[in-house]
Write a protein that holds these residues in place. Structure first.
Motif, short mmCIF file in Angstrom:
data_model
loop_
_atom_site.label_atom_id
_atom_site.label_comp_id
_atom_site.label_asym_id
_atom_site.label_seq_id
_atom_site.Cartn_x
_atom_site.Cartn_y
_atom_site.Cartn_z
N THR A 49 0.81 -1.22 0.00
CA THR A 49 0.00 0.00 0.00
C THR A 49 0.84 1.26 0.00
O THR A 49 0.30 2.36 -0.04
CB THR A 49 -0.91 0.02 1.24
N TYR A 50 2.16 1.10 0.05
CA TYR A 50 3.05 2.24 0.04
C TYR A 50 2.73 3.21 1.17
O TYR A 50 2.55 4.41 0.96
CB TYR A 50 3.02 2.97 -1.31
N GLU A 51 2.60 2.68 2.38
CA GLU A 51 2.38 3.55 3.54
C GLU A 51 3.73 4.02 4.07
O GLU A 51 4.66 3.24 4.22
CB GLU A 51 1.64 2.78 4.65
N LEU A 52 3.80 5.31 4.39
CA LEU A 52 5.03 5.84 4.98
C LEU A 52 5.24 5.25 6.37
O LEU A 52 4.32 5.22 7.17
CB LEU A 52 4.94 7.36 5.08
N PRO A 53 6.44 4.79 6.66
CA PRO A 53 6.68 4.14 7.95
C PRO A 53 7.02 5.14 9.07
O PRO A 53 7.60 4.76 10.07
CB PRO A 53 7.86 3.23 7.66
N PHE A 54 6.72 6.41 8.87
CA PHE A 54 7.03 7.38 9.95
C PHE A 54 5.92 8.39 10.07
O PHE A 54 5.07 8.48 9.18
CB PHE A 54 8.37 8.10 9.69
#
Lengths: 317, 507
Positions: free
Chosen positions: B502-507
């Motif tokens: 899902t290309y979620e930002l990890p921060f």
């Protein structure tokens, strides 16, 4: 006739000298004479975020969306200024192999700089492979020249000037590319990659490409030198290309099997914050990367992303 | 000016400009012109012995027997170079060349030794005397550095004004000892050329002597018309081969390089390039004696030179203990490379990384000036096969880039005593960073990462040795006497691309 120095005149002169020195230290901004103090970290003001994370688009689209958070490139570049854009062009590889910064992204940044009225946009890298092959095969030369920038050679010592690195006990002097010493603005455009010895390579590691005698970094302590060198000249903006991310066999890569498409980008005014965000995208905690932790400690920037103003942008497609 | 002269100048200009351009890198490496190179030069054609080369040699021999030493004036780059020097010299001071009797005492032993060393074993004679190889070395070791210095000087001046149009050219491949040897030959060829014409061709050049032996009795040759000649001597003064004796109205056909300049200066057309009757009947008793003397010198030299293989063996044993040089990819190994290479240094000229440098005695004294890989100053680019594409002698076989990536020139070894992470417990990893196949890779050892090697995928490109910041170098390439095949790098398991990510930002 020779004037004799009596004890009295000697003591008087000593007093005068020490008094003048004290006044000079107080009035001038010479800091760190007796310690390693760095200027306090100054964040961005007002509505401008410290860091912008974009996800889900192509590199150029993400950049154009992300830079709007700063009100466009004109936030950084004023008319008539000279700009250095420093991508990673280290390897004689095609853009698809993810070893170098995406050429279209570099092209778009150059275009925006020229659009803001930049007088000159210089692009270079002290490449690892043959410099001509790297410039050409990475596609960056074409992209830069199409958008009005200028590729500058960086393969010989004559293009570098010796500078003193402040506040460091490991690296005192370095040969830095003359265009960087001359330029008004500096844009760092690293690509996020695995790195065999630096663990990850993002913006601070990318600065080794402006140094000629970088073998010194390796002999003296890679992480310490990277972190300390980062204090020399902080870029006005960092744009981390995390579209194709080389997850192993970095920094050169062996085959396209080393690449994962993360489709992300980080734009920040703070190199350490950008590297911390990059490390998280890569899948490691920033504290575990020695050069990021050290740069944070020295006050080059901040890796505590929780305390920063972060704007997150998700793009469709 | 005669038609023949025009024809010669046209061909010579083309060949000379073409060869010079190839050495200066003006034409692309894969250009078709380079493929013609071994088809226009005698010694490369002899060494490569391709079908084209054999046909070329056959045609050349027939032509020489029919029309004289056409090679010397039309194709030989060193000969054409001497013509240029003579022409330049003539512009400063009008030269009057005079007939000189051939120096058989020097010529014939040299030619005999040359022939024998071509056939039986290698001696420095072929390398040192072949005119094409000499001209190549002049360009690589003298002319290119000269142009490079000019370029770098102009580049510095432009740099002050913010222009970067003339990038710096690295000249560190020029070795002072090699420079001295090449410069000595340069003087030995150029100085006589400026005042005495083709002195080198008719004294030292073994090809000149061998072709001269054929052209001595060629069917077509320069001949006097004894009835119309007024003995004005124009032809003698013009003859750069100094083979016309105008007083006795004789032309030494063996020395004539077929330049046809004499035809143009003859005031009344008394000279002609025409079919001659068989010359044997005209040879006088005195000449006959001379001929038998020549034969004797030749035979003496020929048999004497059988002593040389012994000395060759001695020297090979002397240098067996030494560190063998790394030879370029495609050269199969030291023995093959050294037996074919004539040290024209074309590979040195085209190498984009300047890792190939002419050596002095790395291949023993017989292999003087033959190129080797110098990992102290550069490394072999993974994506490059330029040297193998240009070699005219077959010393470096043409190989594709894909094949080159699996040719193992040698393997790298780590000396832990010098290695920074092993000794100082600090991260370095320059070698693993640059290794194209991950034959050098970093493994965690305590707090730091230390390098280890995998010789199976190592190709001996030398980048690890080149970038190693330790002194002395902690990682070095040891050459294979015969090149081996490396495995293709697999780089470990492929990264699996999660399609549903899902290309979620990890921060």
């Amino acid at each position: 006739m020779q004037k004799k120095i009596t004890r009295r005149t000697f003591l008087k002169k000593c007093l005068w000298i020490s008094a003048l020195t004290t006044i000079h230290i107080i009035t001038s901004k010479t800091r760190g004479l007796f310690g390693e103090a760095l200027p306090d970290y100054e964040g961005t003001a007002g509505d401008i975020p410290d860091l912008v994370g974009i996800t889900g688009g192509k590199p150029v689209a993400m950049f154009e969306k992300g830079i709007e958070a700063f009100g466009g490139m004109s936030y950084f570049i004023k008319k008539g200024e000279t700009v250095v854009v420093k991508p990673n062009i280290g390897w004689d590889k095609t853009p698809e192999e993810g070893a170098n910064t995406d050429p279209d992204l570099v092209g778009a940044i150059v275009r925006h700089c020229v659009g803001c009225g930049a007088k000159k946009v210089w692009v270079f890298d002290h490449t690892c492979n043959n410099w001509k092959a790297c410039y050409e095969n990475s596609g960056i030369k074409q992209a830069v020249e199409d958008n009005g920038g200028m590729m500058v050679p960086a393969h010989a010592e004559q293009y570098y000037g010796r500078v003193t690195v402040p506040h460091s006990d490991v690296i005192r002097q370095a040969l830095v590319h003359e265009t960087l010493l001359e330029a008004d603005r500096f844009i760092n455009v690293p690509v996020l990659k695995h790195h065999g010895s630096a663990r990850v390579t993002i913006s601070m590691k990318n600065l080794m490409g402006v140094v000629y005698d970088r073998g010194y970094f390796h002999t003296t302590g890679l992480h310490e030198c990277i972190a300390d060198f980062a204090a020399l000249r902080k870029p006005d903006v960092v744009i981390v290309d995390a579209y194709r991310v080389m997850l192993k066999n970095g920094p050169r890569g062996v085959s396209p099997n080393d690449i994962a498409y993360k489709r992300m980008q980080v734009i920040s005014t703070d190199m350490v914050a950008a590297d911390a965000a990059g490390a998280k995208i890569f899948g490691v905690e920033p504290e575990t990367i020695p050069h990021i932790a050290r740069a944070h400690q020295k006050g080059v920037g901040r890796m505590d992303l929780d305390n920063l103003r972060i704007q997150r942008i998700k793009m469709a497609g | 000016m005669s038609k023949a002269q025009w024809c010669r100048r046209g061909v010579a200009t083309l060949v000379f400009a073409g060869l010079t351009g190839i050495f200066f890198g003006l034409f692309s490496v894969s250009g078709g012109l380079i493929r013609l190179l071994p088809l226009s030069q005698i010694v490369p054609a002899l060494r490569i012995l391709s079908l084209g080369g054999i046909i070329f040699l056959f045609i050349l021999l027939v032509l020489t027997a029919l029309c004289g030493r056409l090679y010397c004036s039309f194709l030989c780059p060193l000969g054409i170079y001497q013509d240029v020097i003579l022409w330049l010299g003539g512009r400063f001071k009008k030269l009057h060349l005079r007939y000189q009797a051939p120096l058989y005492r020097v010529k014939i032993p040299l030619a005999a030794l040359f022939l024998l060393s071509l056939l039986l074993h290698r001696t420095p004679l072929v390398i040192l005397l072949d005119p094409y190889a000499q001209y190549g070395r002049f360009i690589t070791n003298l002319f290119k550095p000269f142009v490079g210095i000019l370029n770098n000087g102009a580049g510095v001046i432009l740099e002050w004004f913010g222009f970067y149009r003339l990038p710096f050219i690295h000249l560190h491949y020029v070795n002072p000892a090699v420079f001295t040897v090449v410069f000595a030959f340069f003087i030995a060829v150029s100085l006589p050329a400026a005042v005495k014409g083709r002195w080198y061709c008719n004294t030292l050049c073994p090809l000149g002597t061998i072709l001269g032996a054929l052209s001595r009795h060629s069917l077509f040759r320069i001949r006097f018309n004894e009835t119309t000649c007024v003995t004005c001597g124009n032809c003698e003064r013009e003859c750069k081969a100094r083979c016309i004796d105008s007083r006795t109205r004789r032309v030494d056909s063996g020395e004539c390089v077929s330049c046809f300049n004499c035809l143009a200066v003859c005031p009344n057309g008394s000279l002609s390039f025409s079919a001659a009757p068989w010359a044997r009947s005209s040879v006088s008793g005195r000449e006959k004696r001379g001929a038998s003397e020549k034969r004797r010198t030749f035979l003496k030299a020929f048999f004497l030179s059988f002593v040389l293989p012994g000395t060759a063996r001695m020297s090979r044993e002397a240098y067996r203990d030494r560190m063998a040089p790394v030879t370029p990819p495609g050269s199969l190994g030291e023995a093959h490379f050294s037996s074919k290479c004539i040290a024209c240094n074309l590979c040195v000229s085209v190498c984009p990384n300047n890792v190939l440098v002419p050596s002095l005695f790395d291949y023993g004294w017989q292999g003087i000036l033959q190129p080797k890989m110098n990992y102290g100053i550069s490394f072999c680019s993974y994506e490059c096969n330029a040297c193998s594409q240009v070699c005219p002698t077959g010393a470096i076989r043409p190989i594709s880039i894909d094949l080159k990536k699996t040719v193992q020139l040698g393997v790298s070894f780590i000396e832990q005593r010098y290695c920074i992470p092993y000794v100082h417990r600090r991260d370095c990893g320059a070698c693993a960073e640059h290794c194209p196949t991950k034959a050098v890779y970093m493994v965690r050892k305590g707090e730091v990462f230390v390098p280890e090697t995998n010789p199976k995928v190592c190709i001996g490109c030398g980048v690890c040795e080149y970038v190693c910041p330790a002194r002395p170098k902690a990682i070095t390439v040891t050459a294979h006497a015969v090149h081996r095949t490396a495995m293709l790098p697999d780089g470990g398991e492929a990264i699996t691309q999660d399609k549903s990510v899902t290309y979620e930002l990890p921060f």
